[in-house]
Design an enzyme around this catalytic site. Structure first.
Site, PDB file in Angstrom:
ATOM      1  N   TYR A 171       6.127  -4.927  -8.457  1.00 43.28           N
ATOM      2  CA  TYR A 171       6.041  -4.534  -7.152  1.00 43.28           C
ATOM      3  C   TYR A 171       4.882  -4.956  -6.462  1.00 43.28           C
ATOM      4  O   TYR A 171       4.653  -5.740  -5.844  1.00 43.28           O
ATOM      5  CB  TYR A 171       6.716  -3.897  -6.518  1.00 43.28           C
ATOM      6  CG  TYR A 171       6.199  -3.658  -5.405  1.00 43.28           C
ATOM      7  CD1 TYR A 171       7.130  -3.883  -4.091  1.00 43.28           C
ATOM      8  CD2 TYR A 171       5.489  -2.567  -4.762  1.00 43.28           C
ATOM      9  CE1 TYR A 171       6.485  -4.221  -3.204  1.00 43.28           C
ATOM     10  CE2 TYR A 171       4.876  -2.271  -3.517  1.00 43.28           C
ATOM     11  CZ  TYR A 171       5.897  -2.887  -2.715  1.00 43.28           C
ATOM     12  OH  TYR A 171       5.426  -2.433  -1.401  1.00 43.28           O
TER      13      TYR A 171
ATOM     14  N   SER B 139       0.518  -3.727   0.232  1.00 39.65           N
ATOM     15  CA  SER B 139       1.153  -2.158   0.293  1.00 39.65           C
ATOM     16  C   SER B 139      -0.787  -1.563  -0.959  1.00 39.65           C
ATOM     17  O   SER B 139      -1.570  -2.400  -1.278  1.00 39.65           O
ATOM     18  CB  SER B 139       2.248  -2.189  -1.197  1.00 39.65           C
ATOM     19  OG  SER B 139       1.916  -0.847  -1.432  1.00 39.65           O
TER      20      SER B 139
ATOM     21  N   LYS C  57       2.161  -8.348  -3.883  1.00 40.34           N
ATOM     22  CA  LYS C  57       1.852  -8.537  -2.447  1.00 40.34           C
ATOM     23  C   LYS C  57       0.483  -8.871  -3.058  1.00 40.34           C
ATOM     24  O   LYS C  57       0.066  -9.677  -1.943  1.00 40.34           O
ATOM     25  CB  LYS C  57       2.114  -6.961  -2.182  1.00 40.34           C
ATOM     26  CG  LYS C  57       2.920  -6.070  -2.282  1.00 40.34           C
ATOM     27  CD  LYS C  57       3.702  -6.868  -0.661  1.00 40.34           C
ATOM     28  CE  LYS C  57       4.807  -6.075  -0.346  1.00 40.34           C
ATOM     29  NZ  LYS C  57       5.880  -6.816   1.193  1.00 40.34           N
TER      30      LYS C  57
ATOM     31  N   GLY D 158       1.934   5.949 -14.825  1.00 42.25           N
ATOM     32  CA  GLY D 158       1.828   5.278 -13.492  1.00 42.25           C
ATOM     33  C   GLY D 158       1.197   5.834 -12.456  1.00 42.25           C
ATOM     34  O   GLY D 158       0.598   5.422 -11.541  1.00 42.25           O
TER      35      GLY D 158
ATOM     36  N   ARG E  11      -1.646  11.972  -2.173  1.00 40.79           N
ATOM     37  CA  ARG E  11      -1.570  10.703  -0.900  1.00 40.79           C
ATOM     38  C   ARG E  11      -1.890  11.324  -0.250  1.00 40.79           C
ATOM     39  O   ARG E  11      -1.889  11.973   0.536  1.00 40.79           O
ATOM     40  CB  ARG E  11       0.498  10.554  -1.964  1.00 40.79           C
ATOM     41  CG  ARG E  11       1.064   9.989  -2.763  1.00 40.79           C
ATOM     42  CD  ARG E  11      -0.130   9.120  -3.956  1.00 40.79           C
ATOM     43  NE  ARG E  11       0.154   9.422  -4.748  1.00 40.79           N
ATOM     44  CZ  ARG E  11      -0.176   9.692  -6.196  1.00 40.79           C
ATOM     45  NH1 ARG E  11      -1.249  10.331  -6.400  1.00 40.79           N
ATOM     46  NH2 ARG E  11       0.346   9.515  -7.385  1.00 40.79           N
TER      47      ARG E  11
ATOM     48  N   ASN F 190      18.608  -9.336   5.393  1.00 40.57           N
ATOM     49  CA  ASN F 190      20.086  -9.719   4.867  1.00 40.57           C
ATOM     50  C   ASN F 190      20.600  -8.245   4.484  1.00 40.57           C
ATOM     51  O   ASN F 190      21.978  -8.353   4.033  1.00 40.57           O
ATOM     52  CB  ASN F 190      19.609 -10.371   3.597  1.00 40.57           C
ATOM     53  CG  ASN F 190      19.487  -9.951   2.316  1.00 40.57           C
ATOM     54  OD1 ASN F 190      18.696  -9.094   2.970  1.00 40.57           O
ATOM     55  ND2 ASN F 190      18.869 -10.168   1.340  1.00 40.57           N
TER      56      ASN F 190
HETATM   57  C1  UD1 Z   1       4.417   4.742  -5.115  1.00 42.48           C
HETATM   58  C2  UD1 Z   1       4.093   3.550  -6.016  1.00 42.48           C
HETATM   59  C3  UD1 Z   1       3.819   2.574  -4.887  1.00 42.48           C
HETATM   60  C4  UD1 Z   1       4.333   1.871  -3.321  1.00 42.48           C
HETATM   61  C5  UD1 Z   1       4.315   3.499  -2.842  1.00 42.48           C
HETATM   62  C6  UD1 Z   1       5.586   2.687  -1.573  1.00 42.48           C
HETATM   63  C7  UD1 Z   1       4.425   4.245  -8.228  1.00 42.48           C
HETATM   64  C8  UD1 Z   1       3.530   4.243  -9.069  1.00 42.48           C
HETATM   65  N1  UD1 Z   1       3.857   3.824  -6.626  1.00 42.48           N
HETATM   66  O1  UD1 Z   1       3.532   5.161  -4.244  1.00 42.48           O
HETATM   67  O2  UD1 Z   1       3.414   1.164  -5.464  1.00 42.48           O
HETATM   68  O3  UD1 Z   1       3.735   1.026  -3.257  1.00 42.48           O
HETATM   69  O4  UD1 Z   1       5.363   4.237  -3.666  1.00 42.48           O
HETATM   70  O5  UD1 Z   1       5.498   3.921  -0.781  1.00 42.48           O
HETATM   71  O6  UD1 Z   1       5.778   4.351  -8.186  1.00 42.48           O
HETATM   72  N2  UD1 Z   1       6.898  12.579  -6.787  1.00 42.48           N
HETATM   73  C9  UD1 Z   1       7.388  13.760  -7.059  1.00 42.48           C
HETATM   74  N3  UD1 Z   1       8.676  13.457  -7.405  1.00 42.48           N
HETATM   75  C10 UD1 Z   1       9.735  12.512  -6.410  1.00 42.48           C
HETATM   76  C11 UD1 Z   1       8.474  11.683  -6.238  1.00 42.48           C
HETATM   77  C12 UD1 Z   1       7.431  11.315  -5.953  1.00 42.48           C
HETATM   78  O7  UD1 Z   1       6.665  14.563  -7.876  1.00 42.48           O
HETATM   79  O8  UD1 Z   1      10.702  12.960  -6.836  1.00 42.48           O
HETATM   80  C13 UD1 Z   1       5.262  12.650  -6.534  1.00 42.48           C
HETATM   81  C14 UD1 Z   1       4.432  11.452  -7.161  1.00 42.48           C
HETATM   82  O9  UD1 Z   1       4.049  11.642  -8.372  1.00 42.48           O
HETATM   83  C15 UD1 Z   1       3.383  11.331  -6.502  1.00 42.48           C
HETATM   84  C16 UD1 Z   1       3.798  11.237  -4.357  1.00 42.48           C
HETATM   85  O10 UD1 Z   1       5.052  12.663  -5.406  1.00 42.48           O
HETATM   86  O11 UD1 Z   1       2.570  11.752  -7.088  1.00 42.48           O
HETATM   87  C17 UD1 Z   1       4.381  10.946  -4.331  1.00 42.48           C
HETATM   88  O12 UD1 Z   1       5.128   9.235  -4.828  1.00 42.48           O
HETATM   89  P1  UD1 Z   1       5.194   8.510  -4.154  1.00 42.48           P
HETATM   90  O13 UD1 Z   1       6.328   8.412  -2.541  1.00 42.48           O
HETATM   91  O14 UD1 Z   1       6.672   7.652  -4.991  1.00 42.48           O
HETATM   92  O15 UD1 Z   1       4.554   7.280  -3.846  1.00 42.48           O
HETATM   93  P2  UD1 Z   1       3.356   6.985  -4.346  1.00 42.48           P
HETATM   94  O16 UD1 Z   1       3.422   7.068  -6.190  1.00 42.48           O
HETATM   95  O17 UD1 Z   1       2.071   7.419  -3.994  1.00 42.48           O
END
Ligand code: UD1
Length: 334
Positions: free
Chosen positions: A148, A124, A152, A293, A230, A32
């Site tokens: 979210y 996920s 899942k 979180g 990650r 969509n």
């Molecule tokens: C996030 C979600 C997860 C979801 C996944 C989808 C949360 C808590 N978790 O995972 O449930 O399945 O996305 O792809 O939101 N970071 C920064 N600056 C930013 C963005 C991220 O420092 O602007 C850091 C975060 O703190 C983390 C890492 O980058 O350590 C990865 O973040 P992100 O890409 O959002 O993924 P997840 O947190 O692993």
């Protein structure tokens, strides 16, 4: 075999559609375009040189979905369509449950009516609770920390009950870790409509000067350099995981659950530094407070997918950084 791809214009759906066509499957896409664009359909055709039908529809709309099954002999479904922003899901949980659960239920009902019983589901890594060392096995405790993730997990429960009631189904649940990168052509990639929540889409917007600065959420985690770790996986590798899942279902019925990741953790700083080096571009950043979180470390145990599907991610962090930026550069100049 003809595969229905829901959400086929989205980030993972479009790359998987390309891999399906390359592997000789026929596809039908429904989307969509709530977080994607219709142009992606033409780009998939351009990359593969193959044609296919697509429908603009919401998977929750049963009448429209029934028409798709009446007009096409669908042999299996890969279900990507769904909302995926963690923060938004906490603000509007009812919308998330309504959309993500309704779409899965509607799809399963229509599939059953048409005796189509092969199903691959996009789950996920966020279905896992916090593990002590950050490594997640398929049988690690399940405890999502946001709505979210709950949608899942509820979908996974529905699929388990469905299989229990009728073991002529073949169902694969794929738990994705952190998909990044883009197709090497630069034609398709990740392009969120709003301000990105995830790391890589934010990095590319800083590198391309759309945003001033990356905010790194915390530098006091118990990790190699204090920033979160990650398991980043190239979206093309992840897509190939879906082909392996279909191959499994072509051999046997059952309900199977697999992690799709690389099995290696990479910190935010490692990713940022690799991105700068590979693309020869500055990514300005500052450290800010931790995001609610977030955990220190999260990565996949990939043994089961390797042993049972023969799946192994092959692309490197360098490939992921190069392809993510290539997509943005190509689409800026278009
Ligand atoms: C996030 C979600 C997860 C979801 C996944 C989808 C949360 C808590 N978790 O995972 O449930 O399945 O996305 O792809 O939101 N970071 C920064 N600056 C930013 C963005 C991220 O420092 O602007 C850091 C975060 O703190 C983390 C890492 O980058 O350590 C990865 O973040 P992100 O890409 O959002 O993924 P997840 O947190 O692993």
């Amino acid at each position: 075999m003809k595969i229905l791809v829901t959400g086929g214009a989205g980030f993972i759906g479009s790359h998987t559609s390309v891999e399906l066509l390359k592997a000789g499957y026929e596809i039908v896409i429904v989307d969509n375009y709530s977080n994607s664009s219709p142009d992606v359909i033409d780009k998939i055709k351009k990359i593969t040189g193959k044609d296919f039908k697509n429908y603009e529809l919401d998977v929750c709309d049963k009448d429209s979905l029934e028409k798709v099954f009446e007009e096409n002999q669908i042999d299996g479904v890969i279900h990507f369509a769904g909302f995926k922003a963690v923060g938004e899901s906490s603000k509007n949980p009812v919308m998330y449950y309504r959309n993500n659960i309704d779409s899965t239920l509607t799809l399963l009902e229509v599939m059953k009516q048409h005796n189509c019983k092969k199903f691959v589901f996009s789950s996920s890594a966020c279905v896992y609770g916090n593990t002590s060392d950050g490594k997640c096995c398929e049988d690690s405790p399940l405890a999502p920390t946001n709505p979210y993730g709950e949608t899942k997990l509820v979908s996974e429960f529905i699929l388990k009950d469905l299989y229990k009631s009728d073991n002529s189904w073949g169902i694969v649940i794929l738990r994705y870790f952190n998909p990044i990168g883009a197709h090497e052509s630069g034609l398709i990639g990740e392009n969120p409509k709003d301000i990105p929540n995830n790391l890589m889409p934010y990095i590319v917007r800083v590198a391309s000067k759309e945003y001033d600065m990356l905010h790194i959420f915390g530098n006091d985690y118990k990790t190699i350099d204090g920033t979160g770790v990650r398991d980043y996986i190239h979206v093309v590798d992840l897509s190939i995981g879906h082909i392996k899942a279909l191959e499994k279902l072509n051999k046997e019925n059952g309900l199977f659950t697999y992690n799709l990741g690389t099995g290696h953790g990479v910190s935010v700083l490692e990713l940022v530094n690799t991105f700068s080096k590979v693309n020869n571009v500055e990514v300005k950043y500052e450290f800010t407070a931790r995001r609610l979180g977030d955990v220190d470390i999260n990565y996949a145990d990939v043994t089961k997918a390797y042993n049972e599907l023969g799946f192994k991610a092959t692309k490197t962090i360098e490939d992921m950084c190069r392809d993510s930026y290539n997509y943005v550069l190509k689409n800026k100049s278009n």
